[in-house]
Design an enzyme around this catalytic site. Structure first.
Site, PDB file in Angstrom:
ATOM      1  N   ASP A   1      35.380 -31.285   8.405  1.00 46.16           N
ATOM      2  CA  ASP A   1      34.437 -30.250   8.828  1.00 46.16           C
ATOM      3  C   ASP A   1      34.070 -29.349   7.647  1.00 46.16           C
ATOM      4  OD1 ASP A   1      32.848 -28.781  10.582  1.00 46.16           O
ATOM      5  OD2 ASP A   1      34.363 -28.771  12.164  1.00 46.16           O
TER       6      ASP A   1
ATOM      7  N   ASP B   1      26.539 -29.247  17.063  1.00 54.97           N
ATOM      8  CA  ASP B   1      27.499 -29.882  17.970  1.00 54.97           C
ATOM      9  C   ASP B   1      26.834 -30.241  19.292  1.00 54.97           C
ATOM     10  OD1 ASP B   1      29.434 -29.393  16.098  1.00 54.97           O
ATOM     11  OD2 ASP B   1      30.673 -28.111  17.378  1.00 54.97           O
TER      12      ASP B   1
END
Ligand code: NAG
Ligand code: NAG
Ligand code: NAG
Ligand code: NAG
Length: 436
Positions: free
Chosen positions: A175, A236
């Site tokens: 990430d 997301d």
């Protein structure tokens, strides 16, 4: 000789060629370097399961022992993936997302799993996962902290890569939170890629590098492909139709940039499949599955395989649609047309076949018809001189043999063919109906 797949939305069709000499030369990479990350992995999009969308950062195992992020969850999901047909159709990687870590590194600077929630440790989990014939994915972050605030890998890329390799990890989702500059971001993603390579272990490298770059400037996808097996570009995913739509809109708006770069070893990642959860109607779930196949997307489910409806399971295990997703030509599809709240997407497949998805995006009213000429599909080649068309979703049925006979190559309905299916109107289901 083969056929191609093609479907309209909520209709997916496969168009195959019927010539005896259908052939296609496979050139995995055109120019030197264009092949991307040279680790031999992700030659087709990664398939598996990832905990984030469904389970998020639930660390409350006292009150929610069945849905907290713990080794129990992964052991149970792995068991089901192996025994319930998931592995058989290709779902191979069971992936941990954020919130698996203890809040501090150990005395040697290594990451460690939360001792209460993962009492056996990650190596033990990896062993179990491997014993089921599956592979294990893990999560870390390029910056100073993970998005949920656990230790980041900045300054520890080599130690962390080696730790994951020692544990027997097979995929890393990396990430991009808590990273203070674009230089640190780019360098970090590259450094981790090289660190993983130095471990000598085959580890799929899943990046979010372009997602964190877009707000500042246009990512260099050629470079990203040299270091990553897949990369997130956009926000997301949520368990909602709006989220799916936003993802599709972003993808088609940027398709000139992102579609050419996808191919064996490196894929655009539109994020998880949320099929089998709460937010999508049956038609919307079909749409996600169809379009993720057209987009050559990694198929990482985020749902609870212990409690999933037979319909969602059948959709996620649909071998024909998975075959489109995993097509070895490795070319990502694109949006061909948008008109009147319909979209037509198509994807070239091996052996001159094509997959087509037709999506009805109108959020009012009932089913609507959409007629499309086969001469307009596959750059005019899909049915030239003829093809077999099989509908795959919402139901599998043979639409028959089509000939490309129109003199006008542009948007003309096929006039002659030797089945009654010629000139057929496909009805696209409204993507918003909630009859499920
Ligand atoms: C590391 O990179 C080299 C060349 O770039 C490649 O040949 C090798 O297979 C890679 N090893 C791993 C484990 O990814
Ligand atoms: C991590 O924090 C240190 C200390 O504040 C800072 O110097 C460094 O640039 C940070 N790294 C990243 C990637 O944000
Ligand atoms: C993008 O990266 C590639 C490979 O690293 C490089 O050759 C190319 O010059 C870069 N393009 C731009 C516009 O910076
Ligand atoms: C195909 O449909 C068009 C429009 O409905 C119609 O005019 C035409 O006659 C049809 N052709 C055949 C072969 O059925």
């Amino acid at each position: 000789m083969v056929t191609a797949m093609m479907k309209p939305l909520s209709r997916v069709l496969w168009l195959g060629c019927v010539l005896v000499f259908c052939f296609q030369v496979l050139v995995p990479c055109g120019l030197p370097g264009a092949c991307g990350l040279d680790n031999g992995l992700a030659m087709t999009p990664t398939m598996g399961w990832l905990h984030w969308e469904r389970f998020m950062c639930n660390v409350n195992c006292q009150e929610e022992p069945d849905s907290c992020i713990s080794e129990k969850l992964f052991l149970q999901i792995a068991e089901i993936m192996a025994s319930d047909g998931w592995k058989d159709v290709g779902y191979e990687y069971i992936c941990i997302d954020d919130c698996w870590m203890a809040p501090e590194r150990d005395s040697k600077g290594r990451l460690q799993a939360d001792p209460k929630r993962f009492p056996g440790g990650i190596r033990h989990l990896a062993n179990y996962v491997h014993s089921k014939g599956l592979k294990l994915g893990i999560y870390a972050d390029v910056g100073n902290k993970t998005c949920a605030g656990f230790p980041g890998s900045f300054g520890y890329y080599d130690i962390d890569a080696q730790t994951f390799a020692d544990w027997g990890v097979d995929l890393l989702k990396f990430d991009g939170c808590y990273c203070d500059s674009i230089q640190h971001l780019a360098e970090g993603y590259k450094q981790m890629s090289l660190a993983l390579n130095r471990t000598g272990r085959s580890i799929v490298y899943s990046c979010e590098w372009p997602l964190y770059m877009w707000p500042i400037f246009k990512p260099n996808y050629t470079e990203i492909r040299e270091y990553c097996n897949h990369w997130r570009n956009f926000a997301d995913i949520y368990d909602s139709w709006q989220s799916i739509r936003n993802t599709l809109d972003w993808t088609s708006s940027n398709q000139k940039i992102i579609v050419p770069v996808a191919g064996p070893g490196g894929w655009n990642d539109p994020d998880m499949l949320v099929i089998g959860n709460f937010g999508l109607s049956r038609d919307q779930q079909i749409t996600q599955m169809a379009l993720w196949a057209i987009m050559a997307a990694p198929l990482l489910m985020s749902n609870d395989l212990r409690h999933i409806s037979p319909e969602a399971k059948a959709l996620l295990q649909d071998k024909d649609v998975i075959a489109i997703n995993q097509d070895r030509l490795g070319k990502q599809g694109y949006r061909l047309r948008k008109e009147n709240n319909f979209e037509v997407w198509e994807r070239p497949l091996l052996n001159l076949a094509w997959a087509v998805a037709i999506v009805n995006l109108q959020e009012i009213g009932g089913p609507r018809s959409y007629t499309i000429s086969v001469t307009s599909l596959g750059r005019g080649l899909a049915c030239n001189p003829d093809c077999l068309i099989t509908e795959l979703l919402p139901e599998k049925r043979k639409l028959g043999f089509y000939e490309w006979t129109s003199k006008d190559k542009k948007y003309k309905t096929v006039r002659q063919c030797n089945t009654v299916h010629c000139n057929q109107t496909w009805t696209a289901l409204p993507a918003t109906s909630t009859d499920y």
